[in-house]
Design an enzyme around this catalytic site. Structure first.
Site, short mmCIF file in Angstrom:
data_model
loop_
_atom_site.label_atom_id
_atom_site.label_comp_id
_atom_site.label_asym_id
_atom_site.label_seq_id
_atom_site.Cartn_x
_atom_site.Cartn_y
_atom_site.Cartn_z
N ARG A 177 -22.05 -14.85 -3.69
CA ARG A 177 -22.61 -13.65 -4.37
C ARG A 177 -23.95 -13.99 -5.03
NH1 ARG A 177 -19.14 -12.47 -1.78
NH2 ARG A 177 -17.31 -11.19 -2.16
N SER A 251 -15.88 -5.12 -7.85
CA SER A 251 -15.60 -6.24 -8.75
C SER A 251 -16.69 -6.35 -9.81
CB SER A 251 -15.55 -7.55 -7.98
OG SER A 251 -14.60 -7.46 -6.96
N GLU A 347 -20.79 -9.86 -11.80
CA GLU A 347 -21.30 -9.66 -10.44
C GLU A 347 -22.22 -8.43 -10.45
OE1 GLU A 347 -18.39 -9.87 -7.15
OE2 GLU A 347 -19.48 -8.23 -6.19
C1 LIG Z 1 -15.75 0.18 -4.43
C2 LIG Z 1 -16.71 -0.96 -4.27
C3 LIG Z 1 -16.34 -2.06 -3.52
C4 LIG Z 1 -17.22 -3.14 -3.35
N1 LIG Z 1 -16.83 -4.20 -2.60
C5 LIG Z 1 -17.65 -5.24 -2.39
C6 LIG Z 1 -17.27 -6.35 -1.58
O1 LIG Z 1 -16.19 -6.37 -1.01
N2 LIG Z 1 -18.14 -7.37 -1.43
C7 LIG Z 1 -19.37 -7.37 -2.01
O2 LIG Z 1 -20.13 -8.35 -1.82
N3 LIG Z 1 -19.78 -6.33 -2.79
C8 LIG Z 1 -18.97 -5.28 -2.99
N4 LIG Z 1 -19.35 -4.22 -3.77
C9 LIG Z 1 -20.67 -4.24 -4.41
C10 LIG Z 1 -21.79 -3.49 -3.62
O3 LIG Z 1 -21.22 -2.73 -2.58
C11 LIG Z 1 -22.79 -4.46 -3.00
O4 LIG Z 1 -23.35 -5.31 -3.98
C12 LIG Z 1 -23.96 -3.72 -2.31
O5 LIG Z 1 -24.72 -4.63 -1.56
C13 LIG Z 1 -24.87 -2.98 -3.28
O6 LIG Z 1 -25.74 -2.18 -2.52
P1 LIG Z 1 -26.57 -1.01 -3.21
O7 LIG Z 1 -27.53 -0.52 -2.20
O8 LIG Z 1 -25.65 0.00 -3.77
O9 LIG Z 1 -27.32 -1.81 -4.35
P2 LIG Z 1 -27.75 -1.28 -5.80
O10 LIG Z 1 -26.53 -1.12 -6.64
O11 LIG Z 1 -28.64 -0.10 -5.67
O12 LIG Z 1 -28.57 -2.53 -6.33
C14 LIG Z 1 -27.92 -3.72 -6.66
C15 LIG Z 1 -28.97 -4.75 -7.12
O13 LIG Z 1 -29.79 -5.11 -6.01
C16 LIG Z 1 -31.14 -4.73 -6.24
N5 LIG Z 1 -31.61 -4.14 -4.99
C17 LIG Z 1 -31.06 -3.10 -4.32
N6 LIG Z 1 -31.73 -2.86 -3.20
C18 LIG Z 1 -32.74 -3.75 -3.15
C19 LIG Z 1 -33.80 -4.00 -2.25
N7 LIG Z 1 -33.97 -3.26 -1.15
N8 LIG Z 1 -34.67 -5.00 -2.53
C20 LIG Z 1 -34.53 -5.76 -3.64
N9 LIG Z 1 -33.55 -5.56 -4.55
C21 LIG Z 1 -32.66 -4.57 -4.30
C22 LIG Z 1 -31.13 -3.74 -7.40
O14 LIG Z 1 -32.32 -3.78 -8.15
C23 LIG Z 1 -29.91 -4.23 -8.18
O15 LIG Z 1 -30.26 -5.29 -9.02
C24 LIG Z 1 -18.50 -3.11 -3.95
C25 LIG Z 1 -18.88 -1.98 -4.70
C26 LIG Z 1 -18.00 -0.91 -4.84
C27 LIG Z 1 -18.44 0.30 -5.61
#
Ligand SMILES: Cc1cc2nc3c(=O)[nH]c(=O)nc-3n(C[C@H](O)[C@H](O)[C@H](O)COP(=O)(O)OP(=O)(O)OC[C@H]3O[C@@H](n4cnc5c(N)ncnc54)[C@H](O)[C@@H]3O)c2cc1C
Length: 351
Positions: A177, A251, A347
């Site tokens: 992560r 998480s 996380e």
């Molecule tokens: C129900 C649920 C289950 C999940 N299960 C998992 C799992 O099994 N495994 C896992 O690893 N994660 C899991 N996650 C976490 C999440 O899905 C991941 O971290 C995902 O990659 C976040 O994507 P996002 O586009 O929503 O990012 P955001 O929430 O929009 O951003 C997250 C972070 O990344 C940065 N960021 C976003 N996009 C970019 C970009 N293009 N360039 C630079 N920085 C950026 C943001 O500034 C922020 O700091 C889960 C979340 C939920 C709600």
């Protein structure tokens, strides 16, 4: 097959919203206001932000689908929402394919695209919320697979230098992560595309007991990308709270990795403590178990709480603020530390 040019330039200017609510843009569903908000649909639009001096004095936050962020305050600057779409085949051999994917593509839809085209490598990562552009940031992982295994290259726009940087897999310094995007380049880049290297000859990863059991329950005789992704989808839909129904970001904490010596000492005192091998000769301990032992599972205070069945998932029952959720998270961290001597690491990204 979709075969678009990633980030094809368009003549219209980047639209800009002022005093824009981010409530719809984070899966916790907490309120926060962005001073400015702009969807970015093409890499070229990012050059526009170099033109105005306005942004130089303001914080800039890159947002994907908001599934891994907790807003505890407003954003007094510019929020750039990644909406860069497109999936293009860069190269193909009899055994492999290289796909360049826009950072604003939805992760799960991309996984389904790969499954549908018999490209193997991401099927275990089905139904993880969020965007493709965020997938390298925390090296998303589930059911024995991490995205670092299939990332060939990452393209990112440097928001201060205003140019495109390319990161090889090694440059990304992926860990559990973790990546360079959470450290040296935190807040400095927008990942605009990712190149994935996928196989045409699947190597099925069914090491996780839950996955094997689900495949058995489904009566699967012959493994395929479809059956693996379907099993993952079924498990996740059953186990994880749907953010559309109850605010959460998956998480909240990472599973802590401790030294062998610390693990042995803890194991003596808590023989039922679940743990498995971590990175660099450490043991990874189930954070959910630690939290549950401290009595937090199902705890609720106002609208902020700990999920009834998933102790690792903090939830917003409706009107909780980011501050209230963070305060609960801090107390959980403190109590786990007092009882087990382990400081849980978040996380979820806190703004
Ligand atoms: C129900 C649920 C289950 C999940 N299960 C998992 C799992 O099994 N495994 C896992 O690893 N994660 C899991 N996650 C976490 C999440 O899905 C991941 O971290 C995902 O990659 C976040 O994507 P996002 O586009 O929503 O990012 P955001 O929430 O929009 O951003 C997250 C972070 O990344 C940065 N960021 C976003 N996009 C970019 C970009 N293009 N360039 C630079 N920085 C950026 C943001 O500034 C922020 O700091 C889960 C979340 C939920 C709600």
């Amino acid at each position: 097959m979709v075969n678009l040019q990633v980030g094809k330039p368009q003549p219209d200017l980047m639209p800009l919203e002022e005093n824009y609510s981010l409530k719809r843009h984070n899966t916790f569903g907490v309120e926060a206001i962005a001073r400015y908000f702009a969807p970015v649909r093409h890499v070229e639009e990012l050059a526009e932000i170099a033109i105005g001096d306005l942004w130089k004095s303001m914080p800039v936050l890159v947002l994907g689908e908001g599934s891994n962020i907790l807003f505890t305050r407003d954003v007094g600057g510019l929020v750039l929402k990644n909406e860069i779409k497109g999936i293009a085949v860069m190269r193909e051999t009899a055994d492999e394919v290289w796909l360049k994917v826009g950072g604003g593509e939805n992760w799960h839809q991309f996984v389904m695209f790969c499954v549908g085209n018999h490209y193997a490598g991401v099927e275990n990562l089905a139904l993880i919320p969020g965007s493709v552009g965020a997938s390298p940031v925390q090296n998303i992982g589930a059911y024995g697979v991490e995205v670092k295994e299939v990332i060939e290259e990452v393209g990112a726009w440097h928001l201060e230098q205003h140019d495109l940087m390319r990161f090889s897999n090694a440059d990304c310094a992926f860990g559990y992560r973790d990546s360079v995007f959470k450290h040296a380049y935190r807040g400095k880049l927008m990942i605009v595309w990712v190149v994935f290297r996928l196989s045409k000859h699947p190597r099925f990863r069914t090491g996780y007991a839950a996955l094997r059991e689900e495949l058995e329950r489904m009566g699967v005789k012959e493994l395929s990308l479809e059956t693996i992704s379907e099993a993952v989808i079924r498990i996740r839909s059953r186990k994880l709270p749907d953010p559309a129904k109850i605010g959460n970001a998956g998480s909240f904490f990472k599973n802590p990795q401790v030294s062998m010596a610390q693990y042995e000492a803890l194991k003596q005192r808590y023989p039922t403590m679940p743990a498995y091998p971590g990175e660099h000769e450490t043991m990874k301990i189930a954070a959910a178990w630690l939290i549950e032992q401290c009595g937090w599972k199902g705890y609720r205070e106002g609208d902020a709480g700990v999920h009834q069945h998933q102790a690792l998932v903090l939830v917003n029952y409706g009107k909780a603020t980011g501050q209230q959720i963070l305060s609960l998270a801090n107390r959980i961290q403190q109590s786990v530390y007092e009882r087990f001597g382990i400081m849980l690491e978040r996380e979820v990204n806190v703004w």
